[in-house]
Write a protein that holds these residues in place. Structure first.
Motif, PDB file in Angstrom:
ATOM      1  N   PRO A 188       0.823  -1.210   0.000  1.00 40.58           N
ATOM      2  CA  PRO A 188       0.000   0.000   0.000  1.00 40.58           C
ATOM      3  C   PRO A 188       0.862   1.267   0.000  1.00 40.58           C
ATOM      4  CG  PRO A 188      -0.002  -0.996   2.170  1.00 40.58           C
ATOM      5  CD  PRO A 188       0.739  -1.934   1.274  1.00 40.58           C
ATOM      6  N   CYS A 189       0.348   2.313  -0.599  1.00 42.14           N
ATOM      7  CA  CYS A 189       1.046   3.598  -0.597  1.00 42.14           C
ATOM      8  C   CYS A 189       1.005   4.206   0.808  1.00 42.14           C
ATOM      9  CB  CYS A 189       0.419   4.542  -1.617  1.00 42.14           C
ATOM     10  SG  CYS A 189      -1.172   5.249  -1.106  1.00 42.14           S
ATOM     11  N   GLY A 190       1.714   5.282   0.991  1.00 44.68           N
ATOM     12  CA  GLY A 190       1.782   5.932   2.304  1.00 44.68           C
ATOM     13  C   GLY A 190       0.437   6.438   2.801  1.00 44.68           C
ATOM     14  N   ILE A 191      -0.355   7.015   1.922  1.00 42.82           N
ATOM     15  CA  ILE A 191      -1.669   7.527   2.333  1.00 42.82           C
ATOM     16  C   ILE A 191      -2.547   6.373   2.803  1.00 42.82           C
ATOM     17  CG2 ILE A 191      -3.791   8.649   1.541  1.00 42.82           C
ATOM     18  CD1 ILE A 191      -2.010  10.313  -0.358  1.00 42.82           C
ATOM     19  N   CYS A 192      -2.520   5.256   2.083  1.00 42.36           N
ATOM     20  CA  CYS A 192      -3.326   4.099   2.482  1.00 42.36           C
ATOM     21  C   CYS A 192      -2.853   3.536   3.820  1.00 42.36           C
ATOM     22  CB  CYS A 192      -3.301   3.019   1.404  1.00 42.36           C
ATOM     23  SG  CYS A 192      -4.242   3.497  -0.059  1.00 42.36           S
ATOM     24  N   ARG A 193      -1.548   3.552   4.040  1.00 41.70           N
ATOM     25  CA  ARG A 193      -1.018   3.083   5.319  1.00 41.70           C
ATOM     26  C   ARG A 193      -1.531   3.970   6.460  1.00 41.70           C
ATOM     27  NH1 ARG A 193       4.994   0.728   3.911  1.00 41.70           N
ATOM     28  NH2 ARG A 193       4.469   0.171   1.777  1.00 41.70           N
ATOM     29  N   GLN A 194      -1.586   5.262   6.221  1.00 47.46           N
ATOM     30  CA  GLN A 194      -2.097   6.175   7.246  1.00 47.46           C
ATOM     31  C   GLN A 194      -3.580   5.946   7.502  1.00 47.46           C
ATOM     32  OE1 GLN A 194      -0.264   8.328   9.196  1.00 47.46           O
ATOM     33  NE2 GLN A 194      -2.186   8.528  10.315  1.00 47.46           N
ATOM     34  N   VAL A 195      -4.358   5.698   6.448  1.00 42.64           N
ATOM     35  CA  VAL A 195      -5.788   5.399   6.616  1.00 42.64           C
ATOM     36  C   VAL A 195      -5.959   4.094   7.382  1.00 42.64           C
ATOM     37  CG1 VAL A 195      -7.925   4.822   5.375  1.00 42.64           C
ATOM     38  CG2 VAL A 195      -6.550   6.785   4.665  1.00 42.64           C
ATOM     39  N   MET A 196      -5.123   3.108   7.081  1.00 39.78           N
ATOM     40  CA  MET A 196      -5.172   1.858   7.844  1.00 39.78           C
ATOM     41  C   MET A 196      -4.923   2.131   9.325  1.00 39.78           C
ATOM     42  SD  MET A 196      -3.176  -0.911   5.544  1.00 39.78           S
ATOM     43  CE  MET A 196      -3.354  -0.855   3.786  1.00 39.78           C
ATOM     44  N   ALA A 197      -3.967   2.992   9.614  1.00 44.88           N
ATOM     45  CA  ALA A 197      -3.652   3.308  11.011  1.00 44.88           C
ATOM     46  C   ALA A 197      -4.866   3.905  11.725  1.00 44.88           C
ATOM     47  CB  ALA A 197      -2.461   4.269  11.086  1.00 44.88           C
ATOM     48  N   GLU A 198      -5.682   4.625  11.008  1.00 47.04           N
ATOM     49  CA  GLU A 198      -6.865   5.251  11.602  1.00 47.04           C
ATOM     50  C   GLU A 198      -7.944   4.232  11.951  1.00 47.04           C
ATOM     51  OE1 GLU A 198      -9.179   8.550  12.926  1.00 47.04           O
ATOM     52  OE2 GLU A 198      -7.069   8.471  12.347  1.00 47.04           O
ATOM     53  N   PHE A 199      -8.125   3.225  11.101  1.00 47.85           N
ATOM     54  CA  PHE A 199      -9.253   2.312  11.260  1.00 47.85           C
ATOM     55  C   PHE A 199      -8.875   0.885  11.626  1.00 47.85           C
ATOM     56  CE2 PHE A 199     -10.803   5.732   8.474  1.00 47.85           C
ATOM     57  CZ  PHE A 199     -11.847   6.177   9.266  1.00 47.85           C
ATOM     58  N   ALA A 200      -7.601   0.617  11.799  1.00 47.83           N
ATOM     59  CA  ALA A 200      -7.152  -0.749  12.076  1.00 47.83           C
ATOM     60  C   ALA A 200      -7.303  -1.113  13.543  1.00 47.83           C
ATOM     61  CB  ALA A 200      -5.686  -0.901  11.683  1.00 47.83           C
ATOM     62  N   LEU A 201      -7.674  -2.364  13.771  1.00 48.67           N
ATOM     63  CA  LEU A 201      -7.576  -2.904  15.119  1.00 48.67           C
ATOM     64  C   LEU A 201      -6.085  -3.089  15.418  1.00 48.67           C
ATOM     65  CD1 LEU A 201     -10.453  -5.520  14.974  1.00 48.67           C
ATOM     66  CD2 LEU A 201     -10.383  -3.441  16.360  1.00 48.67           C
ATOM     67  N   PRO A 202      -5.704  -3.092  16.687  1.00 50.66           N
ATOM     68  CA  PRO A 202      -4.269  -3.176  17.025  1.00 50.66           C
ATOM     69  C   PRO A 202      -3.547  -4.374  16.401  1.00 50.66           C
ATOM     70  CG  PRO A 202      -5.564  -2.678  18.971  1.00 50.66           C
ATOM     71  CD  PRO A 202      -6.544  -2.969  17.871  1.00 50.66           C
ATOM     72  N   ASP A 203      -4.255  -5.464  16.183  1.00 46.73           N
ATOM     73  CA  ASP A 203      -3.619  -6.664  15.632  1.00 46.73           C
ATOM     74  C   ASP A 203      -3.977  -6.901  14.160  1.00 46.73           C
ATOM     75  OD1 ASP A 203      -6.285  -7.250  16.075  1.00 46.73           O
ATOM     76  OD2 ASP A 203      -5.911  -9.254  16.845  1.00 46.73           O
ATOM     77  N   ILE A 204      -4.239  -5.838  13.412  1.00 51.73           N
ATOM     78  CA  ILE A 204      -4.623  -5.986  12.004  1.00 51.73           C
ATOM     79  C   ILE A 204      -3.602  -6.836  11.248  1.00 51.73           C
ATOM     80  CG2 ILE A 204      -3.495  -3.828  11.309  1.00 51.73           C
ATOM     81  CD1 ILE A 204      -5.697  -3.546   9.151  1.00 51.73           C
ATOM     82  N   LYS A 205      -4.129  -7.655  10.356  1.00 50.68           N
ATOM     83  CA  LYS A 205      -3.304  -8.466   9.464  1.00 50.68           C
ATOM     84  C   LYS A 205      -3.372  -7.835   8.076  1.00 50.68           C
ATOM     85  CE  LYS A 205      -2.665 -11.561  12.665  1.00 50.68           C
ATOM     86  NZ  LYS A 205      -2.105 -10.881  13.794  1.00 50.68           N
ATOM     87  N   ILE A 206      -2.214  -7.522   7.515  1.00 49.97           N
ATOM     88  CA  ILE A 206      -2.135  -6.948   6.179  1.00 49.97           C
ATOM     89  C   ILE A 206      -1.589  -8.043   5.270  1.00 49.97           C
ATOM     90  CG2 ILE A 206      -1.135  -5.123   4.758  1.00 49.97           C
ATOM     91  CD1 ILE A 206      -0.936  -3.569   7.572  1.00 49.97           C
ATOM     92  N   ILE A 207      -2.445  -8.517   4.391  1.00 47.98           N
ATOM     93  CA  ILE A 207      -2.132  -9.670   3.548  1.00 47.98           C
ATOM     94  C   ILE A 207      -1.766  -9.165   2.155  1.00 47.98           C
ATOM     95  CG2 ILE A 207      -3.027 -11.833   2.605  1.00 47.98           C
ATOM     96  CD1 ILE A 207      -5.224 -11.464   4.978  1.00 47.98           C
ATOM     97  N   LEU A 208      -0.533  -9.419   1.754  1.00 42.76           N
ATOM     98  CA  LEU A 208      -0.058  -9.029   0.432  1.00 42.76           C
ATOM     99  C   LEU A 208       0.059 -10.310  -0.387  1.00 42.76           C
ATOM    100  CD1 LEU A 208       2.785  -6.720   1.746  1.00 42.76           C
ATOM    101  CD2 LEU A 208       0.453  -6.046   1.128  1.00 42.76           C
ATOM    102  N   ALA A 209      -0.661 -10.368  -1.505  1.00 39.82           N
ATOM    103  CA  ALA A 209      -0.741 -11.628  -2.252  1.00 39.82           C
ATOM    104  C   ALA A 209      -0.238 -11.488  -3.679  1.00 39.82           C
ATOM    105  CB  ALA A 209      -2.181 -12.134  -2.257  1.00 39.82           C
ATOM    106  N   LYS A 210       0.548 -12.476  -4.084  1.00 38.04           N
ATOM    107  CA  LYS A 210       0.948 -12.600  -5.489  1.00 38.04           C
ATOM    108  C   LYS A 210      -0.166 -13.289  -6.272  1.00 38.04           C
ATOM    109  CE  LYS A 210       5.951 -13.165  -5.106  1.00 38.04           C
ATOM    110  NZ  LYS A 210       7.067 -14.073  -5.449  1.00 38.04           N
TER     111      LYS A 210
END
Length: 133
Positions: free
Chosen positions: A87-109
């Motif tokens: 994810p880009c920086g802006i998306c990472r910041q949005v994730m920080a706003e709405f993520a639960l503390p243990d959010i899983k970020i799944i990057l898939a090929k």
């Protein structure tokens, strides 16, 4: 609640099908899992005025929030097959706003090859609501 990474990845690929990327040709899909088990998909949506473009991750998160779900438990992100798309920086910041503390970020090929990251791994030292208190 168990996180089904493969289901989220498949949903992200389904979201990617709707991407509107006539300028870059770079299509991205995302799927978010909310705390209460709902899944929302998103795609990137480009605009001739590039600043008006929206990423897949934010599209999915904003759809969840607009439906009353502010706590994101996991997000799957897919771009081109057989490449990881971060994810880009802006998306990472949005994730920080709405993520639960243990959010899983799944990057898939693809449906079988994926990695799981934490928010701290992709956005160390994030500026959050706690910083405003």
């Amino acid at each position: 609640m168990e996180i089904d990474c493969k289901e989220l990845i498949l949903k992200a690929f389904q979201g990617r099908e709707n991407a509107y990327a006539p300028y870059s040709g770079f299509k991205v899909g995302a799927a978010v899992l909310t705390e209460d088990g709902n899944i929302y998909t998103g795609c990137n949506i480009e605009n001739a005025s590039y600043g008006a473009t929206n990423c897949a991750e934010r599209t999915a998160i904003f759809k969840a929030v607009s439906e009353g779900h502010e706590n994101v438990k996991a997000i799957a992100i897919v771009g081109e097959k057989n490449k990881y798309t971060y994810p880009c920086g802006i998306c990472r910041q949005v994730m920080a706003e709405f993520a639960l503390p243990d959010i899983k970020i799944i990057l898939a090929k693809n449906e079988r090859e994926y990695i799981v990251k934490t928010l701290d791994e992709i956005l160390p030292g994030a500026f959050t609501k706690k910083d405003l208190l």
